[in-house]
Design a protein around this motif. Structure first.
Motif, PDB file in Angstrom:
ATOM      1  N   SER A  20       0.814  -1.215   0.000  1.00 23.43           N
ATOM      2  CA  SER A  20       0.000   0.000   0.000  1.00 23.43           C
ATOM      3  C   SER A  20       0.851   1.271   0.000  1.00 23.43           C
ATOM      4  O   SER A  20       0.325   2.372  -0.158  1.00 23.43           O
ATOM      5  CB  SER A  20      -0.915   0.018   1.219  1.00 23.43           C
ATOM      6  OG  SER A  20      -0.140   0.071   2.406  1.00 23.43           O
ATOM      7  N   GLY A  21       2.139   1.132   0.191  1.00 23.57           N
ATOM      8  CA  GLY A  21       3.014   2.305   0.222  1.00 23.57           C
ATOM      9  C   GLY A  21       3.344   2.785   1.621  1.00 23.57           C
ATOM     10  O   GLY A  21       4.127   3.710   1.797  1.00 23.57           O
ATOM     11  N   GLY A  22       2.754   2.166   2.636  1.00 24.24           N
ATOM     12  CA  GLY A  22       3.052   2.556   4.001  1.00 24.24           C
ATOM     13  C   GLY A  22       4.123   1.663   4.601  1.00 24.24           C
ATOM     14  O   GLY A  22       4.647   0.771   3.962  1.00 24.24           O
ATOM     15  N   ASN A  23       4.415   1.925   5.894  1.00 19.92           N
ATOM     16  CA  ASN A  23       5.333   1.071   6.649  1.00 19.92           C
ATOM     17  C   ASN A  23       6.665   0.809   5.967  1.00 19.92           C
ATOM     18  O   ASN A  23       7.050  -0.339   5.732  1.00 19.92           O
ATOM     19  CB  ASN A  23       4.678  -0.280   6.939  1.00 19.92           C
ATOM     20  CG  ASN A  23       3.392  -0.139   7.734  1.00 19.92           C
ATOM     21  OD1 ASN A  23       3.252   0.761   8.547  1.00 19.92           O
ATOM     22  ND2 ASN A  23       2.462  -1.018   7.491  1.00 19.92           N
ATOM     23  N   PRO A  24       7.417   1.847   5.628  1.00 17.85           N
ATOM     24  CA  PRO A  24       8.754   1.594   5.097  1.00 17.85           C
ATOM     25  C   PRO A  24       9.697   1.140   6.214  1.00 17.85           C
ATOM     26  O   PRO A  24       9.560   1.566   7.360  1.00 17.85           O
ATOM     27  CB  PRO A  24       9.186   2.955   4.542  1.00 17.85           C
ATOM     28  CG  PRO A  24       8.422   3.939   5.351  1.00 17.85           C
ATOM     29  CD  PRO A  24       7.113   3.285   5.682  1.00 17.85           C
ATOM     30  N   TYR A  25      10.607   0.267   5.861  1.00 15.79           N
ATOM     31  CA  TYR A  25      11.606  -0.227   6.804  1.00 15.79           C
ATOM     32  C   TYR A  25      12.993  -0.104   6.169  1.00 15.79           C
ATOM     33  O   TYR A  25      13.136  -0.251   4.957  1.00 15.79           O
ATOM     34  CB  TYR A  25      11.326  -1.680   7.185  1.00 15.79           C
ATOM     35  CG  TYR A  25      10.076  -1.836   8.005  1.00 15.79           C
ATOM     36  CD1 TYR A  25       8.849  -2.096   7.395  1.00 15.79           C
ATOM     37  CD2 TYR A  25      10.103  -1.709   9.389  1.00 15.79           C
ATOM     38  CE1 TYR A  25       7.693  -2.212   8.142  1.00 15.79           C
ATOM     39  CE2 TYR A  25       8.948  -1.829  10.139  1.00 15.79           C
ATOM     40  CZ  TYR A  25       7.743  -2.082   9.511  1.00 15.79           C
ATOM     41  OH  TYR A  25       6.603  -2.203  10.256  1.00 15.79           O
ATOM     42  N   TYR A  26      13.983   0.157   7.022  1.00 18.98           N
ATOM     43  CA  TYR A  26      15.333   0.391   6.551  1.00 18.98           C
ATOM     44  C   TYR A  26      16.341  -0.339   7.426  1.00 18.98           C
ATOM     45  O   TYR A  26      16.135  -0.494   8.628  1.00 18.98           O
ATOM     46  CB  TYR A  26      15.666   1.882   6.584  1.00 18.98           C
ATOM     47  CG  TYR A  26      14.718   2.747   5.795  1.00 18.98           C
ATOM     48  CD1 TYR A  26      13.601   3.315   6.391  1.00 18.98           C
ATOM     49  CD2 TYR A  26      14.936   2.992   4.439  1.00 18.98           C
ATOM     50  CE1 TYR A  26      12.720   4.099   5.668  1.00 18.98           C
ATOM     51  CE2 TYR A  26      14.065   3.784   3.702  1.00 18.98           C
ATOM     52  CZ  TYR A  26      12.962   4.326   4.328  1.00 18.98           C
ATOM     53  OH  TYR A  26      12.095   5.103   3.596  1.00 18.98           O
ATOM     54  N   THR A  27      17.436  -0.734   6.824  1.00 20.46           N
ATOM     55  CA  THR A  27      18.533  -1.201   7.632  1.00 20.46           C
ATOM     56  C   THR A  27      19.143  -0.008   8.359  1.00 20.46           C
ATOM     57  O   THR A  27      19.059   1.129   7.877  1.00 20.46           O
ATOM     58  CB  THR A  27      19.595  -1.919   6.761  1.00 20.46           C
ATOM     59  OG1 THR A  27      20.528  -2.590   7.589  1.00 20.46           O
ATOM     60  CG2 THR A  27      20.322  -0.935   5.854  1.00 20.46           C
ATOM     61  N   ASP A  28      19.718  -0.243   9.514  1.00 19.49           N
ATOM     62  CA  ASP A  28      20.177   0.861  10.362  1.00 19.49           C
ATOM     63  C   ASP A  28      21.160   1.784   9.655  1.00 19.49           C
ATOM     64  O   ASP A  28      21.145   3.006   9.868  1.00 19.49           O
ATOM     65  CB  ASP A  28      20.818   0.304  11.634  1.00 19.49           C
ATOM     66  CG  ASP A  28      19.790  -0.253  12.610  1.00 19.49           C
ATOM     67  OD1 ASP A  28      20.198  -0.975  13.537  1.00 19.49           O
ATOM     68  OD2 ASP A  28      18.588   0.032  12.442  1.00 19.49           O
TER      69      ASP A  28
END
Length: 129
Positions: A54-62
């Protein structure tokens, strides 16, 4: 099977910016979570960022938090990775990937290669010091 084609890689100076794009075709792009991975010479491929269908909840490596931004445009079947404040250690081949299953994103906080079923060919990013 979805086909993924990355673009936007190249050479940048430390502190500079690049924007990667990944164009998808072959299935309903908007129903699949998408991710970016990278592989530096002599190292294993590692997770960089992921975004829900949906385009929400982005996650990234530290190591990229606060510098990289993942986004998607479902109308254009494209996912992006905006990379700012680049560092020499960001040098790698960057791959985009599409999730194995539709409307699935609960696993995003622990995203791994095994969660993705389709991969692009990769685009080289080189950051000079």
């Amino acid at each position: 099977q979805v086909q993924l084609v990355e673009s936007g890689g190249g050479l940048a100076q430390a502190g500079g910016s690049l924007r990667l794009s990944c164009a998808a075709s072959g299935r309903t792009f908007s129903s699949y979570a998408m991710g970016w991975f990278r592989q530096a010479p002599g190292k294993e491929r590692e997770f960089v960022a992921a975004i829900s269908w949906s385009g929400g909840n982005p996650y990234y490596t530290d190591s990229v938090k606060g510098r990289f931004t993942i986004s998607r445009d479902n109308a254009k079947n494209t996912v992006y990775l905006q990379m700012n404040s680049l560092k020499p250690e960001d040098t790698a081949v960057y791959f985009c990937a599409a999730a194995r299953t539709q409307y699935s994103s609960s696993w995003l906080p622990v995203a791994k290669e095994a969660h993705f079923g389709s991969w692009g060919q990769g685009t080289q990013v080189t950051v000079s010091s």
